[in-house]
Design an enzyme around this catalytic site. Structure first.
Site, PDB file in Angstrom:
ATOM      1  N   GLY A   1       0.811  -1.202   0.000  1.00 10.06           N
ATOM      2  CA  GLY A   1       0.000   0.000   0.000  1.00 10.06           C
ATOM      3  C   GLY A   1       0.847   1.255   0.000  1.00 10.06           C
ATOM      4  O   GLY A   1       0.489   2.258  -0.630  1.00 10.06           O
ATOM      5  N   THR A   2       1.977   1.224   0.695  1.00 12.85           N
ATOM      6  CA  THR A   2       2.889   2.370   0.696  1.00 12.85           C
ATOM      7  C   THR A   2       3.428   2.634  -0.698  1.00 12.85           C
ATOM      8  O   THR A   2       3.492   3.780  -1.151  1.00 12.85           O
ATOM      9  CB  THR A   2       4.050   2.111   1.680  1.00 12.85           C
ATOM     10  OG1 THR A   2       3.534   2.032   3.007  1.00 12.85           O
ATOM     11  CG2 THR A   2       5.086   3.226   1.610  1.00 12.85           C
TER      12      THR A   2
ATOM     13  N   GLN B   1      -7.744   1.753   5.185  1.00  9.31           N
ATOM     14  CA  GLN B   1      -8.475   1.333   6.378  1.00  9.31           C
ATOM     15  C   GLN B   1      -9.941   1.016   6.103  1.00  9.31           C
ATOM     16  O   GLN B   1     -10.564   0.280   6.869  1.00  9.31           O
ATOM     17  CB  GLN B   1      -8.391   2.422   7.453  1.00  9.31           C
ATOM     18  CG  GLN B   1      -7.021   2.596   8.062  1.00  9.31           C
ATOM     19  CD  GLN B   1      -6.551   1.375   8.840  1.00  9.31           C
ATOM     20  OE1 GLN B   1      -7.348   0.588   9.339  1.00  9.31           O
ATOM     21  NE2 GLN B   1      -5.243   1.203   8.936  1.00  9.31           N
TER      22      GLN B   1
ATOM     23  N   SER C   1      -4.346  -1.516   0.735  1.00  9.97           N
ATOM     24  CA  SER C   1      -3.334  -2.492   1.126  1.00  9.97           C
ATOM     25  C   SER C   1      -4.013  -3.744   1.640  1.00  9.97           C
ATOM     26  O   SER C   1      -4.847  -3.679   2.553  1.00  9.97           O
ATOM     27  CB  SER C   1      -2.427  -1.904   2.206  1.00  9.97           C
ATOM     28  OG  SER C   1      -1.334  -2.738   2.467  1.00  9.97           O
ATOM     29  N   ALA C   2      -3.656  -4.913   1.089  1.00 12.53           N
ATOM     30  CA  ALA C   2      -4.386  -6.145   1.368  1.00 12.53           C
ATOM     31  C   ALA C   2      -4.299  -6.589   2.824  1.00 12.53           C
ATOM     32  O   ALA C   2      -5.252  -7.172   3.353  1.00 12.53           O
ATOM     33  CB  ALA C   2      -3.873  -7.260   0.457  1.00 12.53           C
ATOM     34  N   HIS C   3      -3.164  -6.349   3.489  1.00 11.31           N
ATOM     35  CA  HIS C   3      -3.047  -6.856   4.859  1.00 11.31           C
ATOM     36  C   HIS C   3      -3.940  -6.122   5.840  1.00 11.31           C
ATOM     37  O   HIS C   3      -4.091  -6.547   6.987  1.00 11.31           O
ATOM     38  CB  HIS C   3      -1.594  -6.837   5.329  1.00 11.31           C
ATOM     39  CG  HIS C   3      -1.049  -5.476   5.615  1.00 11.31           C
ATOM     40  ND1 HIS C   3      -0.564  -4.636   4.652  1.00 11.31           N
ATOM     41  CD2 HIS C   3      -0.905  -4.811   6.778  1.00 11.31           C
ATOM     42  CE1 HIS C   3      -0.144  -3.516   5.196  1.00 11.31           C
ATOM     43  NE2 HIS C   3      -0.334  -3.586   6.494  1.00 11.31           N
TER      44      HIS C   3
ATOM     45  N   CYS D   1       5.939   8.130  23.425  1.00 15.85           N
ATOM     46  CA  CYS D   1       6.730   7.255  24.290  1.00 15.85           C
ATOM     47  C   CYS D   1       6.925   5.874  23.689  1.00 15.85           C
ATOM     48  O   CYS D   1       7.722   5.087  24.181  1.00 15.85           O
ATOM     49  CB  CYS D   1       6.045   7.111  25.645  1.00 15.85           C
ATOM     50  SG  CYS D   1       5.717   8.667  26.463  1.00 15.85           S
TER      51      CYS D   1
END
Length: 460
Positions: free
Chosen positions: A69-70, A177, A194-196, A320
């Protein structure tokens, strides 16, 4: 052990597993070859493309598969900017886009282009009129996610797409998403996913480019995927991605309603069970499976580790938990508290017992972390004697500056000032958020010899 981080990566869907195993036997050959095995592979690739295009809402010849996807976002932005380079070199994006979009924007700026980040409101949503006002005669591309990956807020894609159409600007939508829950409505020009994120295998992205959109692929190209994603395709993974997308879409209505009810329970009960908590994101216009909240006086990394030991896998936008020590750009753009941030994103099949178990564990874990950090309990003292106090929190990381502020606010009288010196980037976000939550007045920020000085006036 309940896994509550499907916004990062969803567990492999059973249909994806079945399709992947079958494709390893049938889809291993080169789909560009004309012999029997190649023709079979080509048929499988074409079928996967048709299934994915149907889910996206585009033509099969408008969609290509990418290695991630990136990669789809980087290539989509670069190709659209290159295709419209004669129009200009201006890019308009929302301030809460995925880091891949912001990385592309930074690259454009470094090369002499211009970028406008459109602000969002407290829920993380852009106002369509504000986005429209960011479009200029030299705007080559606009980018807006369909739903936010950290807080779940859905964006007004249809309204922004209409504004972009009126201005003659193509709109790229990051649907990573949301695509598993349904198609993106509105007149978008480019779309990525993105498939994952929906339960497909990792290493498969989608890039859809509408016919008529000027697009020039960057870098060396070959004959594969219309020249937009060169190299041998991971055909078994592509087949599994398309099969699982179709499967999750069939389940989306029922499963979305069920998970929304569980998320509603978390949104309602966490503030009741844990004091000093801010639930962030739009309460209504949001993804059904995701909720984010931030806890005052809590170290995010310690909190995540404690929840992990208790059997719950969650994510965080807290500085953090990041090696950069910088707060989430999404929470920063929203003006939301970043310390002690927890993102819960429920996978398909999450049970009521899983959620109740999390709600039982969370108060105890937060209380334990606060106790370890020496966080204050109760309201500040009724009166103080020093009209102005300087608190040196230099070199101390979240949430220590806020904890120390809470401890000393009672040392000044009502109307008195506390100036906090801090070189932690998160303080710029967390001190104003603390003031809003504790009904104190945030006066403002000024430069200091090191870091910044944050001024707070005691009201209660």
């Amino acid at each position: 052990m309940p896994y509550f981080d499907t916004a990062s990566a969803a567990p492999l869907h059973p249909v994806a597993r079945q399709a992947l195993l079958a494709a390893l036997d049938e889809g291993w050959a080169d789909p560009a070859r004309l012999y029997r095995e190649g023709r079979r592979a080509r048929l499988l690739l074409d079928a996967a493309r048709e299934a994915a295009a149907e889910a996206v809402g585009c033509r099969p010849d408008e969609l290509v598969f990418t290695p991630s996807g990136t990669r789809a976002l980087h290539d989509g932005i670069a190709g659209a900017l290159a295709g419209r380079r004669r129009v200009g070199r201006h890019l308009a994006v929302s301030a809460v886009e995925h880091s891949a979009v912001l990385q592309s924007a930074a690259e454009l700026q470094a090369a002499g282009g211009a970028v406008t980040e459109v602000p969002v409101d407290r829920t993380g949503r852009v106002e369509p009129g504000t986005f429209a006002a960011a479009l200029r005669p030299d705007t080559a591309l606009a980018a807006l996610q369909s739903a936010n990956h950290e807080v779940g807020t859905e964006q007004p894609v249809a309204e922004v797409a209409e504004a972009c159409r009126a201005a003659g600007v193509p709109l790229l939508v990051d649907a990573a998403q949301s695509l598993g829950w349904g198609p993106v409505t509105g007149g978008w020009s480019l779309l990525t996913a993105s498939a994952h994120k929906w339960g497909g295998p990792s290493g498969v992205g989608l890039l859809a480019v509408r016919k008529g959109v000027r697009f020039a692929a960057r870098g060396p190209a070959d004959e594969r995927e219309s020249g937009r994603a060169p190299g041998f395709p991971n055909l078994p993974a592509i087949i599994a991605a398309a099969a699982s997308l179709r499967a999750v879409r069939q389940e989306a209505a029922a499963e979305g309603a069920r998970l929304r009810a569980l998320v509603d329970r978390i949104r309602e009960r966490v503030p009741q069970l844990v004091p000093d908590v801010e639930v962030v994101g739009d309460p209504e216009r949001r993804l059904p499976h995701l909720v984010t909240f931030s806890c005052l006086y809590v170290d995010g990394e310690t909190l995540l580790h404690a929840l992990d030991r208790a059997g719950f896998s969650v994510s965080s936008g807290s500085s953090c938990t990041s090696s950069t020590l910088a707060p989430s750009h999404v929470l920063r753009a929203m003006g939301a508290l970043s310390e002690g941030n927890i993102r819960v994103s429920l996978p398909t099949g999450t049970t009521e017992e899983d959620v109740e178990g999390f709600l039982e564990v969370l108060p105890r874990v937060v209380s334990s972390v606060r106790e370890q950090l020496g966080a204050p309990t109760g309201a500040p003292a009724a009166a103080g004697g020093t009209p102005e106090l300087v608190l040196d929190a230099l070199g101390k990381r979240c949430p220590i500056p806020v904890i120390e502020l809470a401890k000393v606010i009672g040392e000044v009288p009502t109307g008195g000032l506390v100036t906090v010196l801090s070189d932690d980037e998160a303080a710029r976000l967390d001190i104003p958020a603390w003031c809003a939550m504790r009904d104190q007045e945030y006066v403002g920020e000024r430069p200091a010899e090191r870091g910044a000085a944050y001024v707070v006036r005691r009201r209660v």
